[in-house]
Design a protein around this motif. Structure first.
Motif, PDB file in Angstrom:
ATOM      1  N   ARG A 286      15.837  -0.163  -6.327  1.00 13.61           N
ATOM      2  CA  ARG A 286      16.384  -1.022  -7.381  1.00 13.61           C
ATOM      3  C   ARG A 286      17.450  -0.228  -8.113  1.00 13.61           C
ATOM      4  N   ALA A 287      18.488  -0.898  -8.566  1.00 17.01           N
ATOM      5  CA  ALA A 287      19.527  -0.221  -9.343  1.00 17.01           C
ATOM      6  C   ALA A 287      18.897   0.311 -10.619  1.00 17.01           C
ATOM      7  N   GLY A 288      19.299   1.482 -11.010  1.00 16.53           N
ATOM      8  CA  GLY A 288      18.746   2.044 -12.240  1.00 16.53           C
ATOM      9  C   GLY A 288      18.240   3.445 -12.044  1.00 16.53           C
TER      10      GLY A 288
ATOM     11  N   GLU B  84      17.014   7.614  -7.447  1.00 18.41           N
ATOM     12  CA  GLU B  84      18.130   8.134  -6.671  1.00 18.41           C
ATOM     13  C   GLU B  84      18.713   7.034  -5.791  1.00 18.41           C
ATOM     14  N   HIS B  85      19.968   7.213  -5.423  1.00 16.51           N
ATOM     15  CA  HIS B  85      20.625   6.261  -4.533  1.00 16.51           C
ATOM     16  C   HIS B  85      19.902   6.308  -3.183  1.00 16.51           C
ATOM     17  N   PRO B  86      19.720   5.176  -2.525  1.00 14.16           N
ATOM     18  CA  PRO B  86      18.970   5.176  -1.268  1.00 14.16           C
ATOM     19  C   PRO B  86      19.567   6.084  -0.193  1.00 14.16           C
TER      20      PRO B  86
ATOM     21  N   VAL C 119      19.901   2.939   6.756  1.00  7.04           N
ATOM     22  CA  VAL C 119      20.392   1.776   6.035  1.00  7.04           C
ATOM     23  C   VAL C 119      19.846   1.889   4.620  1.00  7.04           C
ATOM     24  N   GLY C 120      20.762   1.983   3.673  1.00 11.60           N
ATOM     25  CA  GLY C 120      20.393   2.012   2.265  1.00 11.60           C
ATOM     26  C   GLY C 120      20.561   0.622   1.683  1.00 11.60           C
ATOM     27  N   VAL C 121      19.535   0.168   0.985  1.00  8.03           N
ATOM     28  CA  VAL C 121      19.570  -1.152   0.364  1.00  8.03           C
ATOM     29  C   VAL C 121      19.432  -0.938  -1.135  1.00  8.03           C
ATOM     30  N   LEU C 122      20.438  -1.371  -1.881  1.00  8.18           N
ATOM     31  CA  LEU C 122      20.425  -1.251  -3.330  1.00  8.18           C
ATOM     32  C   LEU C 122      20.324  -2.646  -3.921  1.00  8.18           C
ATOM     33  N   LEU C 123      19.297  -2.857  -4.731  1.00  5.95           N
ATOM     34  CA  LEU C 123      19.071  -4.163  -5.345  1.00  5.95           C
ATOM     35  C   LEU C 123      19.502  -4.104  -6.808  1.00  5.95           C
ATOM     36  N   PRO C 124      20.645  -4.705  -7.121  1.00  8.09           N
ATOM     37  CA  PRO C 124      21.114  -4.676  -8.502  1.00  8.09           C
ATOM     38  C   PRO C 124      20.275  -5.603  -9.380  1.00  8.09           C
TER      39      PRO C 124
END
Length: 144
Positions: free
Chosen positions: A77-79, A82-84, A125-130
């Motif tokens: 999750r964004a926040g 660390e970045h995925p 694969v990095g998934v970022l959920l804003p």
């Protein structure tokens, strides 16, 4: 005076020490679903998901033309985390290489008798959920 609306709870987990585990599992599955969809959209064939052995688990095993791809998926999750894409440490990369070797020998070679012509590649694969908006996916090829 009207009575307040009623609220119905179907299940509650309290005090077992694993409250975050189910949420993290659901978040991970969601990210893996998105990643598998993205890989298919770029022409890769997903051969297997969540393959497990005594040494660990591979999130997605795919084929990209003539290469076998071992794919690690990291969802955040964004926040405050660390970045995925920063999640694959040298130790995790070594584990992924061991798992790739094991899957290759147990599944691929048992079926085809020879290694894939394009070799074996490890992707992330990095998934970022804003907080708002669509998920952001990044696909890095050959990370380990």
């Amino acid at each position: 005076m009207a009575s307040p609306p009623s609220v119905s709870l179907t299940s509650v987990t309290v005090g077992d020490g694993g409250e975050g585990h189910e949420c993290r599992g659901a978040l991970g599955r969601y990210g893996e679903d998105l990643a598998a969809r993205k890989l298919r959209a770029v022409g890769m064939a997903v051969l297997e998901r969540n393959w497990r052995c005594a040494d660990g688990e591979v999130d997605i095993i795919a084929r990209d033309r003539d290469a076998l791809v071992i794919c690690e998926v990291k969802t955040r999750r964004a926040g405050g985390y660390e970045h995925p894409m920063a999640a694959v440490t040298p130790a995790k990369a070594a584990r992924l290489r061991r798992l790739a070797s094991r899957w290759l020998s147990e599944r691929w070679l048992a079926r085809y008798g020879h290694p894939p012509a394009g070799g074996v590649r490890i992707d992330l694969v990095g998934v970022l959920l804003p907080g708002r908006g669509a998920p952001v996916l990044e696909h890095a090829k050959g990370v380990a």
